[in-house]
Design a protein around this motif. Structure first.
Motif, PDB file in Angstrom:
ATOM      1  N   GLU A 160     -14.941 -18.003-127.437  1.00 45.30           N
ATOM      2  CA  GLU A 160     -14.358 -17.571-126.142  1.00 45.30           C
ATOM      3  C   GLU A 160     -14.921 -17.770-124.916  1.00 45.30           C
ATOM      4  N   ILE A 161     -16.475 -18.009-125.000  1.00 39.58           N
ATOM      5  CA  ILE A 161     -16.925 -18.001-123.563  1.00 39.58           C
ATOM      6  C   ILE A 161     -16.702 -19.266-123.319  1.00 39.58           C
ATOM      7  N   ALA A 162     -16.677 -20.401-124.249  1.00 41.84           N
ATOM      8  CA  ALA A 162     -16.634 -21.730-124.059  1.00 41.84           C
ATOM      9  C   ALA A 162     -15.133 -21.918-123.310  1.00 41.84           C
ATOM     10  N   ALA A 163     -14.175 -21.141-124.173  1.00 43.82           N
ATOM     11  CA  ALA A 163     -12.742 -21.422-123.235  1.00 43.82           C
ATOM     12  C   ALA A 163     -12.442 -20.849-122.189  1.00 43.82           C
ATOM     13  N   CYS A 164     -13.157 -19.649-121.916  1.00 40.48           N
ATOM     14  CA  CYS A 164     -13.169 -18.862-120.438  1.00 40.48           C
ATOM     15  C   CYS A 164     -13.581 -19.861-119.403  1.00 40.48           C
ATOM     16  N   TRP A 165     -14.821 -20.569-119.892  1.00 40.92           N
ATOM     17  CA  TRP A 165     -15.576 -21.509-118.689  1.00 40.92           C
ATOM     18  C   TRP A 165     -14.806 -22.872-118.607  1.00 40.92           C
ATOM     19  N   ALA A 166     -14.047 -23.197-119.769  1.00 41.84           N
ATOM     20  CA  ALA A 166     -13.296 -24.329-119.519  1.00 41.84           C
ATOM     21  C   ALA A 166     -12.085 -24.270-118.661  1.00 41.84           C
ATOM     22  N   VAL A 167     -11.608 -22.741-118.611  1.00 45.08           N
ATOM     23  CA  VAL A 167     -10.587 -22.662-117.567  1.00 45.08           C
ATOM     24  C   VAL A 167     -10.972 -22.773-116.272  1.00 45.08           C
ATOM     25  N   VAL A 168     -12.257 -22.412-115.967  1.00 40.75           N
ATOM     26  CA  VAL A 168     -13.051 -22.631-114.640  1.00 40.75           C
ATOM     27  C   VAL A 168     -13.294 -24.240-114.568  1.00 40.75           C
ATOM     28  N   MET A 169     -13.722 -24.849-115.511  1.00 38.06           N
ATOM     29  CA  MET A 169     -14.052 -25.971-115.148  1.00 38.06           C
ATOM     30  C   MET A 169     -12.550 -26.876-115.092  1.00 38.06           C
ATOM     31  N   LEU A 170     -11.484 -26.599-115.492  1.00 45.65           N
ATOM     32  CA  LEU A 170     -10.118 -27.406-115.127  1.00 45.65           C
ATOM     33  C   LEU A 170      -9.814 -26.992-113.838  1.00 45.65           C
ATOM     34  N   VAL A 171      -9.852 -25.663-113.671  1.00 43.47           N
ATOM     35  CA  VAL A 171      -8.961 -25.197-112.202  1.00 43.47           C
ATOM     36  C   VAL A 171     -10.091 -25.607-111.165  1.00 43.47           C
ATOM     37  N   SER A 172     -11.246 -25.609-111.144  1.00 38.87           N
ATOM     38  CA  SER A 172     -12.121 -26.325-110.184  1.00 38.87           C
ATOM     39  C   SER A 172     -12.138 -27.795-110.075  1.00 38.87           C
ATOM     40  N   GLY A 173     -11.774 -28.472-111.391  1.00 34.82           N
ATOM     41  CA  GLY A 173     -11.450 -29.740-111.257  1.00 34.82           C
ATOM     42  C   GLY A 173     -10.171 -30.164-110.631  1.00 34.82           C
ATOM     43  N   LEU A 174      -8.996 -29.443-110.886  1.00 37.00           N
ATOM     44  CA  LEU A 174      -8.077 -29.604-110.097  1.00 37.00           C
ATOM     45  C   LEU A 174      -8.069 -29.697-108.386  1.00 37.00           C
ATOM     46  N   TYR A 175      -9.126 -28.545-107.872  1.00 41.09           N
ATOM     47  CA  TYR A 175      -9.192 -28.394-106.751  1.00 41.09           C
ATOM     48  C   TYR A 175      -9.885 -29.925-106.018  1.00 41.09           C
ATOM     49  N   LEU A 176     -10.794 -30.226-106.959  1.00 41.07           N
ATOM     50  CA  LEU A 176     -11.760 -31.242-106.353  1.00 41.07           C
ATOM     51  C   LEU A 176     -10.991 -32.566-106.639  1.00 41.07           C
ATOM     52  N   TRP A 177      -9.833 -32.893-107.311  1.00 37.57           N
ATOM     53  CA  TRP A 177      -9.155 -33.870-107.387  1.00 37.57           C
ATOM     54  C   TRP A 177      -7.997 -33.950-106.185  1.00 37.57           C
TER      55      TRP A 177
END
Length: 470
Positions: free
Chosen positions: A144-161
């Motif tokens: 669950e911790i990994a999944a939650c931080w994966a959301v942060v990874m994906l959302v921040s990645g969209l911003y950077l992209w």
């Protein structure tokens, strides 16, 4: 907040979240893509038991159950699974010493073809590997911790992209192949991320109901708001939560050990039973009652008229005279329904279809079915598999970029430009994510406290992590 500073801050959090998530993203993608094809693989594994060559009259369900119980000494009846074809073996689930076993019985000869421990069946093992790393509640929290931080990874990645300055499609929607290896890996990572992000976020969010923290959190919210209606039909942290204790009949007076049941083939083994359609993964003592001869046959005859989506499970009552439970265990959860049947008369007492459930349960049911690849057939399975492949590409390309760019002796985090002034919008987003995913909020606070209280005293560690000196 100035754009360069905001971009740099989000890039740093994207880096830390991604580096933490890479191993778990690959693991979840691999195990999840295997689980997507469960119907086809299980059908192949069960081929020897679904095309039996035996002929003759079919034995009564009571005799079939008795044969299954004789194969597992000391067992009690748990569930009877209606065969989906005339030449299929009957699956009888029994419980012995707290362990569920699946017994395959020839419905005509009553020969026991196979006995399998339920939790050791291949896809139960994959389920536990995927959702809890075979480590129970602790493993569920890690996932669950990994999944939650994966959301942060994906959302921040969209911003950077997000394209800036009139950028064309090259490097945004598809990788540039003739600009050198550095640009190739950067483009592969960015373009893979944009194509997979929406589907990956959907997979993560629909998987949260299984997580120990989020699933329990949802249960508490529903209890406080009065929106809970009985036990859920998905597991939380590897186990289905227990229903309201008022509905459990474990210690009711008058419950005794089962007595023999008889049919045309002679005396059968004692049959005892427990009632709760969702106790399959629960470590709790099961109630025992005496079943009256012929009840199971009457219930099955009525169950066949309900037109439920297979597989159809028949659960025995938890108290003498109580109704039997019949339910669809279809992978496509919107097709599921439950019914109560009187064992003495075979009369249908009630039926609850998916559309009659609380809207929260329906929403989660649709999400779970989509997550498991069952909502819209093989297209759902293919979409989930492609998403898993893209997630692996995303993780591996990110790992390659990090490995190639990292300075010797340092973790390689992006250099902080300055201490950012966090804006109200970013704070609102972080608070919203923390409220929706409490495990993310808790781990974020833990990270910030660790940096503030511990790492300030470890200058070499701060330098290695790429944190600014104090």
């Amino acid at each position: 907040m100035r754009e360069p500073t905001l971009h740099n801050t989000i890039w740093r959090w994207h880096f830390y979240a991604g580096l933490f998530c890479i191993p778990m993203v690959i693991w979840l993608a691999l195990t999840g893509s295997i689980y997507l094809w469960r119907p086809q693989i299980e059908a192949w594994l069960d081929t020897p038991y679904d095309h039996l060559a035996t002929s003759g009259p079919v034995a009564t369900p009571e005799a079939q159950v008795a044969a299954a119980l004789r194969a597992v000494p000391g067992a009690t009846l748990h569930k009877y699974v209606l065969p989906q074809a005339p030449d299929s073996a009957v699956r009888v689930l029994v419980t012995a010493q707290g362990t569920d076993k699946r017994v395959y019985v020839d419905p005509r000869t009553l020969a026991v073809l196979k006995v399998a421990t339920e939790e050791k069946r291949p896809f139960r093992m994959i389920f536990h590997l995927h959702g809890e790393l075979l480590a129970g509640a602790i493993g569920s929290y890690i996932v669950e911790i990994a999944a939650c931080w994966a959301v942060v990874m994906l959302v921040s990645g969209l911003y950077l992209w997000w394209p800036r300055g009139g950028a064309g499609a090259a490097g945004v929607l598809y990788p540039r192949l003739r600009r050198g290896s550095r640009i190739f890996w950067r483009d592969l990572h960015a373009t893979t991320g944009i194509w997979v992000s929406v589907f990956a976020l959907a997979l993560i969010l629909t998987g949260l109901p299984w997580a120990k923290g989020w699933g329990t959190y949802l249960g508490e919210i529903r209890t406080l708001t009065g929106t809970a209606r009985g036990p859920v039909d998905w597991t939380i942290g590897g186990k289905t939560p227990a229903p309201d204790p008022a509905n459990i009949m474990a210690d009711m007076p008058g419950m005794a050990a089962g007595t023999g049941m008889h049919d045309a083939r002679g005396p059968a083994a004692p049959v005892t039973a427990g009632d709760d359609p969702h106790e399959e993964h629960r470590d709790m003592a099961m109630p025992h009652v005496t079943l009256r001869p012929g009840e199971l046959s009457r219930v099955i005859a009525t169950a066949r008229t309900l037109n439920l989506a297979p597989p159809i499970l028949v659960m025995v009552p938890g108290a003498a005279g109580a109704p039997w439970s019949v339910s669809s265990d279809a992978a496509d959860r919107p097709l599921r329904a439950d019914a109560k049947i009187d064992g003495g008369t075979g009369r249908i007492l009630s039926r609850t279809d998916f559309a009659e459930r609380h809207w929260i349960d329906r929403a989660i049911g649709y999400g779970v079915a989509g997550h498991e690849g069952a909502l819209f057939g093989i297209a759902n399975q293919l979409l989930g598999t492609v998403t898993a492949i893209f997630l692996i590409m995303l993780a591996m390309s990110g790992a390659v970029m990090w490995w190639r760019r990292r300075p010797i002796g340092l973790l390689g985090a992006p250099v902080r430009l300055s201490r950012p002034a966090i804006g109200a919008g970013l704070i609102a987003i972080i608070v919203a994510l923390g409220l929706y995913m409490p495990v993310f909020g808790a781990t974020l606070i833990l990270v910030l406290l660790t940096e503030k209280l511990l790492l300030r005293h470890l200058p070499k560690t701060r330098q290695w992590l790429g944190l600014a000196p104090i």
